[in-house]
Design an enzyme around this catalytic site. Structure first.
Site, short mmCIF file in Angstrom:
data_model
loop_
_atom_site.label_atom_id
_atom_site.label_comp_id
_atom_site.label_asym_id
_atom_site.label_seq_id
_atom_site.Cartn_x
_atom_site.Cartn_y
_atom_site.Cartn_z
N ASP A 81 0.81 -1.21 0.00
CA ASP A 81 0.00 0.00 0.00
C ASP A 81 0.85 1.26 0.00
O ASP A 81 1.98 1.27 0.52
CB ASP A 81 -0.88 0.05 1.25
CG ASP A 81 -2.11 -0.82 1.15
OD1 ASP A 81 -2.19 -1.64 0.22
OD2 ASP A 81 -2.99 -0.69 2.03
N HIS A 226 3.75 -2.05 3.47
CA HIS A 226 3.88 -0.69 2.93
C HIS A 226 5.33 -0.46 2.53
O HIS A 226 6.21 -0.43 3.41
CB HIS A 226 3.49 0.35 3.97
CG HIS A 226 2.10 0.20 4.53
ND1 HIS A 226 1.81 -0.69 5.54
CD2 HIS A 226 0.94 0.82 4.21
CE1 HIS A 226 0.52 -0.61 5.84
NE2 HIS A 226 -0.03 0.30 5.04
#
Length: 269
Positions: A81, A226
């Protein structure tokens, strides 16, 4: 002075992103409340497609599935993400070396518009490119027109850069509701959550990130990481190697659902 300016910009961006993610302590907390969230599992999507294939003469499973059949293979999906970032090129090098496809849920502002060449590379190297909104606005706190703007802007930019319009999105902090579902349905987007989180927004300890992922991983898992955080990308090789030793095959989210497909307006986990 130019290097100092870049460093200040990088630090400011990290602080803003870190503040945004800090509230997402866990998926359970993010999704708690009065409204019950109904999610669809990868296996149920595959089973439904197989049932339809059986009724149609059994031809659907062979079509468009590629070399991985997650009904008979222990599959897992690696997702990232909030990129692209300055760490994404190294991540792509690792994925290429390990021959692992991933699904990238990209942010627009300061990410897609800052690293367009990495968006193109993701698509060119066979990864699934999806949306994580334009500014990471919490969609359940936004007005319908704001939700549409948050979803349409990255879609248009990704399509411009890759030639393919995204069909998947991940709502910031996993927060979603009926209004978000309806707008996603209008825009042709399915929502994808996760079953494994390293909470890498809280630590740069690569060993701890690896440990958390391995402890939670299971068949049909969707791993949330992430690549904007410094500890995450260094953890990826160890995660991949350890899960491969356990017999896992890495796939993109669409491959995890195949021969079924994600349906716009529905939520998958």
């Amino acid at each position: 002075m130019p290097s100092l300016t870049r460093k200040m910009t990088k630090t400011g961006t990290r602080l803003r992103v870190l503040a945004t993610f800090a509230a997402a302590a866990s998926l359970t907390l993010a999704l708690s409340g009065c409204t019950k969230l109904e999610t669809v599992s990868p296996s149920s999507v595959r089973n439904a497609a197989d049932t339809q294939a059986g009724a149609a003469g059994g031809q659907a499973r062979a079509a468009g599935l590629g070399t991985v059949d997650c009904a008979h293979t222990k599959c897992i999906a690696l997702t990232f993400d909030a990129g692209p970032s300055e760490n994404s090129a190294r991540l792509l090098d690792i994925l290429k070396e390990k021959q692992v496809p991933a699904t990238f849920f990209l942010l627009g502002k300061r990410h897609i518009d800052t690293y367009p060449e990495l968006v193109r590379r993701m698509a060119d190297e066979g990864h699934e490119v999806a949306s994580h909104t334009w500014t990471h606005k919490i969609l359940t706190d936004a007005k319908p027109e704001e939700i549409r703007e948050e979803l349409e802007r990255p879609n248009k930019e990704i399509e411009r850069l890759t030639g393919k319009r995204p069909t998947l999105m991940r709502p910031p902090q996993g927060r979603t509701d009926d209004t978000v579902h309806d707008i996603c349905r209008e825009l042709g987007l399915a929502e994808v959550l996760w079953s494994v989180t390293a909470k890498d927004y809280k630590t740069n300890d690569s060993d701890l990130i690896t440990e958390r992922v391995l402890d939670q991983s299971s068949r049909d898992g969707i791993i949330l990481l992430h690549d904007i955080y410094d500890g995450t990308v260094p953890a990826v090789p160890g995660i991949i190697d350890a899960l491969k030793k356990r017999g896992y095959v890495f796939v993109t989210v669409p491959q995890l659902l195949a021969p079924g497909k994600a349906e716009p307006g529905k939520v998958y986990r």
